[in-house]
Motif scaffolding. Structure first.
Motif, PDB file in Angstrom:
ATOM      1  N   LEU A   1      -3.777 -18.758   3.479  1.00 42.11           N
ATOM      2  CA  LEU A   1      -4.035 -17.523   4.209  1.00 42.11           C
ATOM      3  C   LEU A   1      -4.047 -16.328   3.269  1.00 42.11           C
ATOM      4  CD1 LEU A   1      -1.614 -18.103   7.239  1.00 42.11           C
ATOM      5  CD2 LEU A   1      -4.089 -18.488   7.195  1.00 42.11           C
ATOM      6  N   GLN A   2      -4.758 -15.288   3.664  1.00 39.19           N
ATOM      7  CA  GLN A   2      -4.741 -14.035   2.929  1.00 39.19           C
ATOM      8  C   GLN A   2      -3.391 -13.336   3.135  1.00 39.19           C
ATOM      9  OE1 GLN A   2      -7.229 -12.923   0.888  1.00 39.19           O
ATOM     10  NE2 GLN A   2      -8.292 -14.867   1.315  1.00 39.19           N
ATOM     11  N   ILE A   3      -3.013 -12.505   2.174  1.00 41.31           N
ATOM     12  CA  ILE A   3      -1.721 -11.814   2.248  1.00 41.31           C
ATOM     13  C   ILE A   3      -1.634 -10.947   3.497  1.00 41.31           C
ATOM     14  CG2 ILE A   3      -0.299 -10.037   1.160  1.00 41.31           C
ATOM     15  CD1 ILE A   3      -1.001 -11.225  -1.532  1.00 41.31           C
ATOM     16  N   THR A   4      -2.721 -10.302   3.859  1.00 41.53           N
ATOM     17  CA  THR A   4      -2.710  -9.462   5.060  1.00 41.53           C
ATOM     18  C   THR A   4      -2.393 -10.291   6.295  1.00 41.53           C
ATOM     19  OG1 THR A   4      -4.347  -7.967   4.096  1.00 41.53           O
ATOM     20  CG2 THR A   4      -4.054  -7.888   6.486  1.00 41.53           C
TER      21      THR A   4
ATOM     22  N   VAL B   1       1.063  -3.687   6.140  1.00 44.36           N
ATOM     23  CA  VAL B   1       1.066  -4.354   4.839  1.00 44.36           C
ATOM     24  C   VAL B   1       1.947  -3.592   3.852  1.00 44.36           C
ATOM     25  CG1 VAL B   1      -0.378  -5.085   2.900  1.00 44.36           C
ATOM     26  CG2 VAL B   1      -1.222  -5.338   5.236  1.00 44.36           C
ATOM     27  N   THR B   2       1.952  -2.272   3.971  1.00 48.11           N
ATOM     28  CA  THR B   2       2.773  -1.457   3.073  1.00 48.11           C
ATOM     29  C   THR B   2       4.251  -1.799   3.209  1.00 48.11           C
ATOM     30  OG1 THR B   2       1.177   0.363   3.185  1.00 48.11           O
ATOM     31  CG2 THR B   2       3.405   0.894   2.424  1.00 48.11           C
ATOM     32  N   ASN B   3       4.723  -1.882   4.444  1.00 48.22           N
ATOM     33  CA  ASN B   3       6.124  -2.228   4.673  1.00 48.22           C
ATOM     34  C   ASN B   3       6.414  -3.657   4.224  1.00 48.22           C
ATOM     35  OD1 ASN B   3       8.806  -1.854   5.687  1.00 48.22           O
ATOM     36  ND2 ASN B   3       8.232  -3.025   7.505  1.00 48.22           N
ATOM     37  N   PHE B   4       5.482  -4.559   4.473  1.00 48.21           N
ATOM     38  CA  PHE B   4       5.646  -5.948   4.042  1.00 48.21           C
ATOM     39  C   PHE B   4       5.817  -6.032   2.524  1.00 48.21           C
ATOM     40  CE2 PHE B   4       3.277  -9.849   2.592  1.00 48.21           C
ATOM     41  CZ  PHE B   4       4.305 -10.734   2.849  1.00 48.21           C
ATOM     42  N   ASN B   5       4.937  -5.350   1.792  1.00 49.33           N
ATOM     43  CA  ASN B   5       5.022  -5.370   0.327  1.00 49.33           C
ATOM     44  C   ASN B   5       6.330  -4.769  -0.172  1.00 49.33           C
ATOM     45  OD1 ASN B   5       2.529  -6.601  -0.095  1.00 49.33           O
ATOM     46  ND2 ASN B   5       1.419  -4.656  -0.082  1.00 49.33           N
ATOM     47  N   ARG B   6       6.752  -3.680   0.481  1.00 53.22           N
ATOM     48  CA  ARG B   6       7.985  -3.006   0.059  1.00 53.22           C
ATOM     49  C   ARG B   6       9.198  -3.892   0.308  1.00 53.22           C
ATOM     50  NH1 ARG B   6       7.245   1.298   2.569  1.00 53.22           N
ATOM     51  NH2 ARG B   6       8.451   0.872   4.467  1.00 53.22           N
ATOM     52  N   GLN B   7       9.287  -4.487   1.485  1.00 54.41           N
ATOM     53  CA  GLN B   7      10.426  -5.341   1.817  1.00 54.41           C
ATOM     54  C   GLN B   7      10.423  -6.612   0.976  1.00 54.41           C
ATOM     55  OE1 GLN B   7      12.835  -4.284   3.609  1.00 54.41           O
ATOM     56  NE2 GLN B   7      11.813  -2.459   4.411  1.00 54.41           N
ATOM     57  N   PHE B   8       9.248  -7.157   0.724  1.00 46.19           N
ATOM     58  CA  PHE B   8       9.142  -8.379  -0.074  1.00 46.19           C
ATOM     59  C   PHE B   8       9.642  -8.139  -1.497  1.00 46.19           C
ATOM     60  CE2 PHE B   8       7.363 -11.828  -2.465  1.00 46.19           C
ATOM     61  CZ  PHE B   8       7.233 -12.882  -1.571  1.00 46.19           C
ATOM     62  N   LYS B   9       9.202  -7.046  -2.089  1.00 43.32           N
ATOM     63  CA  LYS B   9       9.612  -6.756  -3.463  1.00 43.32           C
ATOM     64  C   LYS B   9      11.102  -6.440  -3.544  1.00 43.32           C
ATOM     65  CE  LYS B   9       8.198  -4.352  -7.637  1.00 43.32           C
ATOM     66  NZ  LYS B   9       7.184  -3.481  -8.271  1.00 43.32           N
ATOM     67  N   ALA B  10      11.633  -5.782  -2.525  1.00 48.97           N
ATOM     68  CA  ALA B  10      13.065  -5.460  -2.524  1.00 48.97           C
ATOM     69  C   ALA B  10      13.919  -6.720  -2.501  1.00 48.97           C
ATOM     70  CB  ALA B  10      13.396  -4.576  -1.322  1.00 48.97           C
ATOM     71  N   LEU B  11      13.465  -7.736  -1.792  1.00 47.40           N
ATOM     72  CA  LEU B  11      14.249  -8.974  -1.668  1.00 47.40           C
ATOM     73  C   LEU B  11      13.947  -9.958  -2.784  1.00 47.40           C
ATOM     74  CD1 LEU B  11      16.265 -10.587   0.068  1.00 47.40           C
ATOM     75  CD2 LEU B  11      14.300 -11.525   1.302  1.00 47.40           C
ATOM     76  N   MET B  12      12.677 -10.093  -3.164  1.00 47.02           N
ATOM     77  CA  MET B  12      12.260 -11.130  -4.108  1.00 47.02           C
ATOM     78  C   MET B  12      12.067 -10.612  -5.536  1.00 47.02           C
ATOM     79  SD  MET B  12      12.259 -13.593  -1.982  1.00 47.02           S
ATOM     80  CE  MET B  12      11.636 -14.892  -3.057  1.00 47.02           C
TER      81      MET B  12
END
Length: 298
Positions: free
Chosen positions: A251-254, A265-276
């Motif tokens: 699947l595409q990231i979106t 997507v902005t919140n997803f990227n921010r939360q993902f980077k904060a955790l991972m």
């Protein structure tokens, strides 16, 4: 899902349980037991809930769960639809009491490192690939052993793990496992609801009502018991699911963003980077590269 006290089903002639389960999927409730548990996944993937921690588990991973620590290992959803026969679980489970060799053994100076290992297991432990490799043969032999060879085998495993520094804690520092059974049952209801509905919009008021609490009181209770805010805990579930989809590479990231319960997507990227500590694209890249190599070699 409810909290259950799981009685260990071991034979009376054995001082501990060691078995290999080869099953279509893992069927578990959020549960606890007085025994310390080793879980070695030969084949299986899914989501793990140990104390206040959330993450994915994969084949080849070894875990140690301390006495009375609530935990749940659950396969991904496709395991339960029965469509793909390749989705199955093969794991070794070992359960033993802290004093299974007697109170005197615990006091021996040679067993000091072992007691430290058991103390650390109260936060849940995940061992590295290197440590797991060192005990692999002993784990396989444990389920086939008889008599004293079983005890020798378990002691060898525990000795190797007790001197290894290649492990990570699952639960945060200060995790409190002393709460009452009624509180564990409340947490079980909350986790069950989040696990089944994380892809959708989740209102704080709804989750608080499941806990039979007002929203403000629920937030304080949840933070005290998990050392995490409710939003942080929910985001960890969602990002764990996103990691699975990213690894699959279908699947595409979106699309993954929305299927994991994030609304931008902005919140997803921010939360993902904060955790991972990396972006979704960076996380996915090694798996995509491996898939390209495999295709080129076909």
């Amino acid at each position: 899902m409810k909290l259950t006290y799981k009685q260990t089903d071991r034979k009376p002639e054995n001082s501990f349980l060691a078995r290999q389960d080869t099953i279509p999927c893992i069927e578990q409730d959020w549960h606890f037991h007085p025994e310390i548990e080793l879980i070695y996944f030969l084949k299986s993937t899914g989501t793990r809930y140990v104390g206040n921690s959330i993450g994915n588990f994969e084949e080849g991973e070894l875990y140690m769960i301390g006495s009375n620590v609530p935990h749940l290992f659950r396969n991904h959803r496709e395991y339960y639809d029965g469509i793909d026969e390749n989705n199955s679980a093969d794991l070794i489970v070992v359960k033993f009491e802290r004093d299974f060799l007697g109170e005197t053994f615990k006091e021996l100076p040679e067993a000091k490192r072992l007691q430290t290992l058991f103390d650390n297991a109260n936060r849940g432990l995940k061992f590295s690939k290197a440590a797991t490799y060192l005990v692999h043969t002993h784990m396989m032999g444990l389920v086939r052993g008889q008599g004293l060879s079983r005890i020798v085998g378990l002691l060898k495993i525990l000795d190797i793990l007790s001197v290894s520094e290649n492990f990570s804690f699952l639960c945060s520092n200060g995790f409190d496992n002393s709460y009452k059974k009624s509180e564990k049952e409340r947490m079980a209801r909350i986790i069950s609801y989040l696990n089944e509905n994380f892809e959708n919009k989740i209102e704080l008021e709804t989750v608080a009502s499941i806990a039979h609490m007002a929203p403000n009181a629920f937030c304080r209770y949840f933070k005290k018991r998990t050392q995490k805010s409710f939003v942080q805990f929910l985001n960890e579930i969602r990002i764990g699911h996103a990691c699975k989809l990213l690894i699959e590479g279908k699947l595409q990231i979106t699309t993954i963003c929305y299927q994991s319960g994030f609304n931008t997507v902005t919140n997803f990227n921010r939360q993902f980077k904060a955790l991972m500590n990396m972006t979704p694209t960076e996380y996915m890249e090694p798996y995509i590269s491996n898939q390209k190599v495999e295709l080129e070699n076909v």
